[in-house]
Design an enzyme around this catalytic site. Structure first.
Site, PDB file in Angstrom:
ATOM      1  N   LYS A 266       0.821  -1.222   0.000  1.00 21.44           N
ATOM      2  CA  LYS A 266       0.000   0.000   0.000  1.00 21.44           C
ATOM      3  C   LYS A 266       0.858   1.278   0.000  1.00 21.44           C
ATOM      4  O   LYS A 266       0.437   2.289  -0.548  1.00 21.44           O
ATOM      5  CB  LYS A 266      -0.941   0.013   1.206  1.00 21.44           C
ATOM      6  CG  LYS A 266      -2.104  -0.958   1.083  1.00 21.44           C
ATOM      7  CD  LYS A 266      -3.058  -0.807   2.248  1.00 21.44           C
ATOM      8  CE  LYS A 266      -4.244  -1.733   2.136  1.00 21.44           C
ATOM      9  NZ  LYS A 266      -5.249  -1.517   3.185  1.00 21.44           N
TER      10      LYS A 266
ATOM     11  N   ASP B 201      -9.987   3.283   2.338  1.00 23.04           N
ATOM     12  CA  ASP B 201     -10.178   2.628   3.641  1.00 23.04           C
ATOM     13  C   ASP B 201     -10.873   3.546   4.655  1.00 23.04           C
ATOM     14  O   ASP B 201     -11.802   3.133   5.354  1.00 23.04           O
ATOM     15  CB  ASP B 201      -8.833   2.170   4.218  1.00 23.04           C
ATOM     16  CG  ASP B 201      -8.369   0.844   3.624  1.00 23.04           C
ATOM     17  OD1 ASP B 201      -9.232   0.063   3.159  1.00 23.04           O
ATOM     18  OD2 ASP B 201      -7.150   0.583   3.637  1.00 23.04           O
TER      19      ASP B 201
ATOM     20  N   GLY C 275      -5.184   2.004  18.018  1.00 22.91           N
ATOM     21  CA  GLY C 275      -4.301   1.577  16.926  1.00 22.91           C
ATOM     22  C   GLY C 275      -3.753   2.777  16.173  1.00 22.91           C
ATOM     23  O   GLY C 275      -4.391   3.852  16.141  1.00 22.91           O
ATOM     24  N   ALA C 276      -2.571   2.601  15.599  1.00 24.36           N
ATOM     25  CA  ALA C 276      -1.963   3.674  14.785  1.00 24.36           C
ATOM     26  C   ALA C 276      -1.198   3.049  13.620  1.00 24.36           C
ATOM     27  O   ALA C 276      -0.224   3.610  13.141  1.00 24.36           O
ATOM     28  CB  ALA C 276      -1.047   4.536  15.648  1.00 24.36           C
TER      29      ALA C 276
ATOM     30  N   GLY D 169      -1.509   0.997   9.649  1.00 21.81           N
ATOM     31  CA  GLY D 169      -1.961   1.453   8.334  1.00 21.81           C
ATOM     32  C   GLY D 169      -3.453   1.756   8.285  1.00 21.81           C
ATOM     33  O   GLY D 169      -3.851   2.834   7.814  1.00 21.81           O
ATOM     34  N   ALA D 170      -4.271   0.849   8.761  1.00 23.18           N
ATOM     35  CA  ALA D 170      -5.722   1.055   8.693  1.00 23.18           C
ATOM     36  C   ALA D 170      -6.146   2.204   9.604  1.00 23.18           C
ATOM     37  O   ALA D 170      -6.984   3.030   9.234  1.00 23.18           O
ATOM     38  CB  ALA D 170      -6.446  -0.231   9.076  1.00 23.18           C
TER      39      ALA D 170
ATOM     40  N   THR E  20       2.357   1.376  20.884  1.00 21.90           N
ATOM     41  CA  THR E  20       3.590   2.148  20.685  1.00 21.90           C
ATOM     42  C   THR E  20       3.207   3.627  20.678  1.00 21.90           C
ATOM     43  O   THR E  20       2.641   4.126  19.692  1.00 21.90           O
ATOM     44  CB  THR E  20       4.262   1.753  19.352  1.00 21.90           C
ATOM     45  OG1 THR E  20       4.381   0.331  19.325  1.00 21.90           O
ATOM     46  CG2 THR E  20       5.623   2.394  19.187  1.00 21.90           C
TER      47      THR E  20
ATOM     48  N   LYS F  42       3.934   6.223  17.727  1.00 24.89           N
ATOM     49  CA  LYS F  42       3.132   6.200  16.500  1.00 24.89           C
ATOM     50  C   LYS F  42       1.816   6.952  16.686  1.00 24.89           C
ATOM     51  O   LYS F  42       1.348   7.650  15.783  1.00 24.89           O
ATOM     52  CB  LYS F  42       2.865   4.748  16.078  1.00 24.89           C
ATOM     53  CG  LYS F  42       4.055   4.148  15.329  1.00 24.89           C
ATOM     54  CD  LYS F  42       3.979   2.644  15.207  1.00 24.89           C
ATOM     55  CE  LYS F  42       2.878   2.133  14.333  1.00 24.89           C
ATOM     56  NZ  LYS F  42       2.863   0.642  14.273  1.00 24.89           N
TER      57      LYS F  42
ATOM     58  N   MET G 271      -8.137 -10.729  16.483  1.00 27.09           N
ATOM     59  CA  MET G 271      -8.193 -11.388  15.173  1.00 27.09           C
ATOM     60  C   MET G 271      -7.889 -12.883  15.322  1.00 27.09           C
ATOM     61  O   MET G 271      -7.132 -13.262  16.225  1.00 27.09           O
ATOM     62  CB  MET G 271      -7.167 -10.727  14.240  1.00 27.09           C
ATOM     63  CG  MET G 271      -7.324 -11.092  12.797  1.00 27.09           C
ATOM     64  SD  MET G 271      -6.340 -10.013  11.742  1.00 27.09           S
ATOM     65  CE  MET G 271      -4.720 -10.673  11.959  1.00 27.09           C
TER      66      MET G 271
ATOM     67  N   TYR H 255     -12.464  -8.561  10.563  1.00 27.19           N
ATOM     68  CA  TYR H 255     -13.623  -9.323  10.069  1.00 27.19           C
ATOM     69  C   TYR H 255     -13.400 -10.835  10.126  1.00 27.19           C
ATOM     70  O   TYR H 255     -14.206 -11.594   9.596  1.00 27.19           O
ATOM     71  CB  TYR H 255     -14.055  -8.865   8.668  1.00 27.19           C
ATOM     72  CG  TYR H 255     -12.960  -8.857   7.637  1.00 27.19           C
ATOM     73  CD1 TYR H 255     -12.620 -10.002   6.944  1.00 27.19           C
ATOM     74  CD2 TYR H 255     -12.263  -7.685   7.377  1.00 27.19           C
ATOM     75  CE1 TYR H 255     -11.613  -9.992   6.017  1.00 27.19           C
ATOM     76  CE2 TYR H 255     -11.249  -7.666   6.435  1.00 27.19           C
ATOM     77  CZ  TYR H 255     -10.932  -8.823   5.761  1.00 27.19           C
ATOM     78  OH  TYR H 255      -9.918  -8.807   4.840  1.00 27.19           O
TER      79      TYR H 255
HETATM   80  N1  LIG Z   1     -12.216  -4.139   7.611  1.00 31.66           N
HETATM   81  C1  LIG Z   1     -11.312  -3.707   6.745  1.00 31.66           C
HETATM   82  O1  LIG Z   1     -11.652  -3.274   5.622  1.00 31.66           O
HETATM   83  C2  LIG Z   1      -9.874  -3.705   7.123  1.00 31.66           C
HETATM   84  C3  LIG Z   1      -8.949  -2.974   6.345  1.00 31.66           C
HETATM   85  C4  LIG Z   1      -7.597  -2.989   6.741  1.00 31.66           C
HETATM   86  C5  LIG Z   1      -7.209  -3.704   7.873  1.00 31.66           C
HETATM   87  N2  LIG Z   1      -8.139  -4.409   8.585  1.00 31.66           N
HETATM   88  C6  LIG Z   1      -7.758  -5.139   9.801  1.00 31.66           C
HETATM   89  O2  LIG Z   1      -7.245  -4.182  10.712  1.00 31.66           O
HETATM   90  C7  LIG Z   1      -6.241  -4.748  11.544  1.00 31.66           C
HETATM   91  C8  LIG Z   1      -4.991  -3.856  11.511  1.00 31.66           C
HETATM   92  O3  LIG Z   1      -4.493  -3.808  10.180  1.00 31.66           O
HETATM   93  P1  LIG Z   1      -3.314  -2.804   9.760  1.00 31.66           P
HETATM   94  O4  LIG Z   1      -3.127  -2.988   8.314  1.00 31.66           O
HETATM   95  O5  LIG Z   1      -3.550  -1.443  10.296  1.00 31.66           O
HETATM   96  O6  LIG Z   1      -2.058  -3.460  10.534  1.00 31.66           O
HETATM   97  P2  LIG Z   1      -0.727  -2.756  11.062  1.00 31.66           P
HETATM   98  O7  LIG Z   1      -0.366  -1.596  10.214  1.00 31.66           O
HETATM   99  O8  LIG Z   1       0.252  -3.844  11.252  1.00 31.66           O
HETATM  100  O9  LIG Z   1      -1.136  -2.166  12.523  1.00 31.66           O
HETATM  101  C9  LIG Z   1      -1.426  -3.046  13.594  1.00 31.66           C
HETATM  102  C10 LIG Z   1      -1.926  -2.243  14.786  1.00 31.66           C
HETATM  103  O10 LIG Z   1      -2.288  -3.159  15.821  1.00 31.66           O
HETATM  104  C11 LIG Z   1      -1.565  -2.853  17.014  1.00 31.66           C
HETATM  105  N3  LIG Z   1      -1.318  -4.092  17.758  1.00 31.66           N
HETATM  106  C12 LIG Z   1      -0.901  -5.279  17.252  1.00 31.66           C
HETATM  107  N4  LIG Z   1      -0.790  -6.180  18.256  1.00 31.66           N
HETATM  108  C13 LIG Z   1      -1.142  -5.538  19.407  1.00 31.66           C
HETATM  109  C14 LIG Z   1      -1.237  -5.936  20.769  1.00 31.66           C
HETATM  110  N5  LIG Z   1      -0.953  -7.189  21.152  1.00 31.66           N
HETATM  111  N6  LIG Z   1      -1.661  -5.019  21.679  1.00 31.66           N
HETATM  112  C15 LIG Z   1      -1.964  -3.754  21.296  1.00 31.66           C
HETATM  113  N7  LIG Z   1      -1.880  -3.321  20.016  1.00 31.66           N
HETATM  114  C16 LIG Z   1      -1.494  -4.204  19.081  1.00 31.66           C
HETATM  115  C17 LIG Z   1      -0.293  -2.216  16.508  1.00 31.66           C
HETATM  116  O11 LIG Z   1       0.312  -1.497  17.563  1.00 31.66           O
HETATM  117  P3  LIG Z   1       1.878  -1.110  17.496  1.00 31.66           P
HETATM  118  O12 LIG Z   1       1.944   0.107  16.634  1.00 31.66           O
HETATM  119  O13 LIG Z   1       2.250  -0.857  18.895  1.00 31.66           O
HETATM  120  O14 LIG Z   1       2.595  -2.287  16.889  1.00 31.66           O
HETATM  121  C18 LIG Z   1      -0.864  -1.320  15.388  1.00 31.66           C
HETATM  122  O15 LIG Z   1      -1.476  -0.185  15.912  1.00 31.66           O
HETATM  123  C19 LIG Z   1      -6.020  -6.158  11.003  1.00 31.66           C
HETATM  124  O16 LIG Z   1      -6.757  -7.057  11.790  1.00 31.66           O
HETATM  125  C20 LIG Z   1      -6.596  -6.111   9.596  1.00 31.66           C
HETATM  126  O17 LIG Z   1      -7.093  -7.362   9.158  1.00 31.66           O
HETATM  127  C21 LIG Z   1      -9.451  -4.400   8.231  1.00 31.66           C
END
Ligand SMILES: NC(=O)c1ccc[n+]([C@@H]2O[C@H](COP(=O)([O-])OP(=O)(O)OC[C@H]3O[C@@H](n4cnc5c(N)ncnc54)[C@H](OP(=O)(O)O)[C@@H]3O)[C@@H](O)[C@H]2O)c1
Length: 288
Positions: free
Chosen positions: A71, A107, A131-132, A134-135, A156, A159, A202, A227
């Site tokens: 992305k 998104d 969360g911070a 990509g999404a 974190t 971020k 998840m 989801y």
């Molecule tokens: N419904 C939709 O259309 C859609 C679209 C995109 C993504 N998603 C879903 O959204 C979720 C995140 O996706 P992303 O692309 O944003 O991933 P990403 O960029 O890897 O970000 C992951 C986020 O989760 C946090 N995190 C991970 N493990 C954690 C824990 N044990 N405790 C607390 N925080 C935690 C991370 O915190 P740190 O920064 O501290 O690592 C970060 O904020 C995924 O489940 C993905 O499937 C859904």
């Protein structure tokens, strides 16, 4: 539909893409709209990204969706990037406009439309975004245009602070801080809309939730963008507390709907897309 020499192609590129719901969702939409368009999935590694994107011009593909891990990097190979996607630094949708590749990010709009279509209106509301990544970034950019106050909490802290800093020019009051039990409890007590944009909860960690159940209330709206499973621990707890709940499938559907409108100028048939995506999730054995 009959696939002919005139059939146009849209595709999703990413690595992996085998479990993507987008092909069934978009093909159902194209069929409903009576368009001579098909949607396929291509596994594209990072080293292949440039040639794959440039190849869409050569082959005359109508449009692309872009998923992890491309992305951000895909921006380097586009002719134009719209302002929202540029600000977010990520593209999930590309339009091939007569050989000119234009990047968009749907998104954030998908998440906000999902809330509104489920009766949750962000104006004059306080949103707590966990969360911070990509999404979260895409949602934060869009939400900061609509809500009164946006609080970003992330494991974190750096971020969350950086993201809040980037949004200081928005009308909304935006703050970013470390996710901790105390801050969560304090901020949630005055929140209207809670969004989980972390991967906590998840599959396979389906019993985990980023928010203790005793902090959830009936006057909250809770959206979990995960989801798989469709109803996360957080959403189950929120529903038990009497809150309004919105699943991650809704965001997925509406980000796809915005993409369809970009490619075809047609309003997307969201009910058909929802049915197709739900059936596919069930086929994949996802708890629905
Ligand atoms: N419904 C939709 O259309 C859609 C679209 C995109 C993504 N998603 C879903 O959204 C979720 C995140 O996706 P992303 O692309 O944003 O991933 P990403 O960029 O890897 O970000 C992951 C986020 O989760 C946090 N995190 C991970 N493990 C954690 C824990 N044990 N405790 C607390 N925080 C935690 C991370 O915190 P740190 O920064 O501290 O690592 C970060 O904020 C995924 O489940 C993905 O499937 C859904």
């Amino acid at each position: 539909m009959v696939i002919s020499a005139k059939t146009k192609v849209c595709a999703i590129i990413g690595d992996p893409v085998e479990h993507s719901l987008s092909p069934v969702m978009h093909n159902a939409a194209f069929k409903e709209l009576g368009l001579n368009l098909v949607y396929v999935a291509f596994t594209v590694t990072s080293t292949e990204l440039k040639t794959a994107v440039l190849g869409t011009k050569t082959l005359g593909l109508k449009g692309l969706n872009v998923t992890m891990p491309h992305k951000n990097a895909v921006i380097n190979y586009l002719d134009e990037v719209d302002t929202t996607a540029k600000n977010i630094g990520a593209v999930n949708t590309i339009l091939n406009n007569q050989g000119k590749l234009i990047g968009y990010n749907t998104d954030g709009a998908g998440a906000m439309v999902a809330l509104q279509e489920n009766g949750v209106y962000p104006e004059e509301k306080k949103m707590l975004l966990i969360g911070a990544g990509g999404a979260a970034k895409a949602i934060a950019y869009q939400a900061a245009q609509d809500v009164d106050e946006l609080v970003i909490l992330n494991r974190t802290a750096k971020k969350a602070k950086q993201l809040a800093q980037m949004l200081q020019s928005c009308d909304a009051k935006v703050t970013g801080t470390a996710l901790s039990s105390n801050v969560l409890k304090d901020e949630l007590s005055t929140t209207d809309i809670l969004v989980n944009a972390t991967s906590v909860g998840m599959h396979p960690s389906i019993d985990c939730s980023p928010v203790p159940s005793d902090l959830l209330r009936s006057d909250l709206c809770v959206m979990d963008i995960i989801y798989n499973p469709l109803k996360t621990r957080l959403l189950k707890d929120a529903q038990s507390a009497g809150a309004t709940v919105v699943s991650g499938l809704e965001m997925l559907i509406y980000q796809g709907a915005v993409a369809i409108e970009i490619w075809t100028n047609c309003p997307a048939p969201v009910a058909v897309m929802r049915t197709a995506a739900l059936n596919q999730l069930k086929k994949q054995g996802v708890q629905c």
